[in-house]
Design a protein around this motif. Sequence first.
Motif, short mmCIF file in Angstrom:
data_model
loop_
_atom_site.label_atom_id
_atom_site.label_comp_id
_atom_site.label_asym_id
_atom_site.label_seq_id
_atom_site.Cartn_x
_atom_site.Cartn_y
_atom_site.Cartn_z
N ALA A 80 136.82 23.51 49.65
CA ALA A 80 137.47 21.94 49.34
C ALA A 80 138.92 21.83 49.68
O ALA A 80 139.42 21.03 50.02
CB ALA A 80 136.61 21.42 48.23
N GLY A 81 139.39 23.07 48.95
CA GLY A 81 140.95 23.11 48.69
C GLY A 81 141.53 21.86 47.85
O GLY A 81 140.91 21.16 47.37
N PRO A 82 142.56 21.98 47.67
CA PRO A 82 143.46 21.08 46.96
C PRO A 82 143.52 19.72 47.29
O PRO A 82 143.34 19.46 48.59
CB PRO A 82 144.97 21.60 46.43
N ALA A 83 143.59 18.44 46.48
CA ALA A 83 143.81 17.37 47.11
C ALA A 83 144.96 17.24 48.04
O ALA A 83 146.19 17.59 47.82
CB ALA A 83 143.90 16.12 45.85
N GLN A 84 145.12 16.64 49.04
CA GLN A 84 146.15 16.48 50.04
C GLN A 84 147.09 15.09 49.84
O GLN A 84 146.54 13.95 49.23
CB GLN A 84 145.41 16.07 51.55
N ARG A 85 148.41 15.45 49.75
CA ARG A 85 149.20 14.56 49.70
C ARG A 85 150.38 14.61 50.76
O ARG A 85 150.57 15.59 51.39
CB ARG A 85 149.92 14.58 48.17
N VAL A 86 150.89 13.20 51.11
CA VAL A 86 151.80 13.17 51.90
C VAL A 86 153.24 13.34 51.28
O VAL A 86 153.54 12.86 50.34
CB VAL A 86 151.72 11.73 52.65
N ARG A 87 154.22 14.24 51.91
CA ARG A 87 155.50 14.45 51.48
C ARG A 87 156.09 12.98 51.42
O ARG A 87 156.23 12.35 52.34
CB ARG A 87 156.25 15.52 52.26
N ARG A 89 142.07 15.93 55.84
CA ARG A 89 140.79 16.47 56.06
C ARG A 89 139.42 15.37 56.20
O ARG A 89 139.91 14.38 55.26
CB ARG A 89 140.48 17.52 55.01
N ARG A 90 138.68 15.61 56.81
CA ARG A 90 137.26 14.37 56.91
C ARG A 90 137.57 13.11 57.09
O ARG A 90 137.18 12.26 57.19
CB ARG A 90 136.77 14.31 55.36
N THR A 91 139.10 13.01 57.88
CA THR A 91 139.47 11.90 58.47
C THR A 91 139.89 10.87 57.23
O THR A 91 139.94 9.65 57.31
CB THR A 91 138.57 10.98 59.55
N ASP A 92 140.20 11.52 56.22
CA ASP A 92 140.50 10.72 55.08
C ASP A 92 142.16 9.99 55.33
O ASP A 92 142.87 10.77 56.13
CB ASP A 92 140.94 11.70 53.86
N VAL A 93 142.18 8.71 54.98
CA VAL A 93 143.39 7.94 55.40
C VAL A 93 144.27 8.51 54.29
O VAL A 93 144.02 7.92 52.95
CB VAL A 93 143.34 6.82 55.39
N LEU A 94 145.66 9.17 54.47
CA LEU A 94 146.33 9.50 53.23
C LEU A 94 147.53 8.60 53.24
O LEU A 94 148.33 8.37 52.22
CB LEU A 94 146.74 11.00 53.74
N ALA A 95 148.08 8.12 54.07
CA ALA A 95 149.24 7.37 54.38
C ALA A 95 149.07 6.58 55.57
O ALA A 95 148.56 6.57 56.37
CB ALA A 95 150.30 8.02 54.53
N ALA A 96 149.99 5.11 55.38
CA ALA A 96 149.91 4.22 56.52
C ALA A 96 151.22 3.36 56.13
O ALA A 96 151.54 3.17 55.01
CB ALA A 96 148.79 3.06 56.47
N PHE A 140 145.16 -2.63 60.89
CA PHE A 140 143.93 -2.18 60.73
C PHE A 140 143.44 -2.61 59.57
O PHE A 140 142.50 -3.76 59.49
CB PHE A 140 143.85 -0.79 60.65
N THR A 141 143.77 -2.07 58.18
CA THR A 141 143.21 -2.97 57.00
C THR A 141 144.13 -2.13 55.98
O THR A 141 144.82 -1.37 56.26
CB THR A 141 141.87 -2.54 56.67
N ASP A 142 144.20 -2.76 54.80
CA ASP A 142 144.78 -2.60 53.60
C ASP A 142 144.02 -1.45 52.78
O ASP A 142 143.10 -1.85 52.12
CB ASP A 142 145.27 -3.58 52.64
N TRP A 143 144.21 -0.28 53.14
CA TRP A 143 143.61 0.76 52.57
C TRP A 143 143.62 0.93 51.11
O TRP A 143 142.66 1.39 50.50
CB TRP A 143 144.08 2.15 53.04
N ARG A 144 144.63 0.46 50.51
CA ARG A 144 144.99 0.53 49.06
C ARG A 144 144.06 -0.48 48.50
O ARG A 144 143.74 -0.31 47.26
CB ARG A 144 146.30 0.04 48.67
N SER A 160 146.59 7.94 49.33
CA SER A 160 145.69 9.02 48.97
C SER A 160 145.11 9.24 47.53
O SER A 160 144.20 10.14 47.22
CB SER A 160 146.33 10.45 49.28
N GLY A 161 145.84 8.45 46.73
CA GLY A 161 145.43 8.60 45.29
C GLY A 161 144.48 7.58 44.67
O GLY A 161 144.39 6.71 45.33
#
Length: 284
Positions: A98-105, A125-132, A140-144, A283-284
């Motif tokens: 699984a690894g640590p949670a991914q974050r965008v710098r 990973r997993r095609t998770d949307v981390l940033a837009a 596309f859509t408002d991921w938040r 991502s949070g």
Amino acid sequence: MAARTDLGEFLRTCRSGLSPEEAGLGASLSPRRVRGLRREEVAQLAGVSVDYYTRLEQGRHNSPSEAVVEALARALQLDDASRAHLIDLARPARGSSAGPAQRVRPALLQMMASMVDHPVLILGRRTDVLAANTLATALFTDWRRLPARERNYTRWVLLDPVARERFTEWDTVAADAVGTLRLDAGRHPDDRALNDLVGELTNKSAPFRAAWGDHRVHERTFGIKRLTHPEVGPITLHFEALTLPGDAGQTMFVYSTDPGSSSADNLRLLTLLDRPREGIDVSG
């Protein structure tokens, strides 16, 4: 998802899609009930015994050598993405990945915010949307606004009616997304979050079940996406997938239009709508 079962299923799928003529064996002298290669033909092409290959397909042998994997890839005429997937499936069983949670710098978020004329997404990973950035959110859509567990590109494409309405060639977009998820599953077979996502999509989406069963893999590199946006109309986009060497598992997608095209005009109109310009960490 048992990795050894996936290996056998992937091999069966690959050989069923390759005819003797395509494999260089010539026309078969005996009638065939199906189009694909027989087990003994794959074994012959790969230079292994029929019994050994049969055990691979049946999951009774779980650690083929690198030489055997390469021979099978050549015999089955796999492209680069499928070859990489075969290598992943043939690796010895691994523990939790699984690894640590991914974050965008923060510097990447700043760069995304500055690209005001280009929609930009970062998938993990997993095609998770981390940033837009703002334009990607508008396009596309408002991921938040989605619950954190639903901020996933493949899930959005397969389950959100907005995605089906927005993509002109939704079937292709959906199949590619599933193929990308399948590639990630081969690399990280013990990722619980990924397995949960596959389980949810299997239960909720018939197109996902069909595409997942095909065992097709897809490597995101570059291409074209065609959309119809409810506010500005049709937009044809080129995209480039840029891997981020310093951020393992993260890929930046940058979208653009042909200069002087109606798509460029429509995308420009979308930028003029009253929205803040920012790179958004989702991502949070």
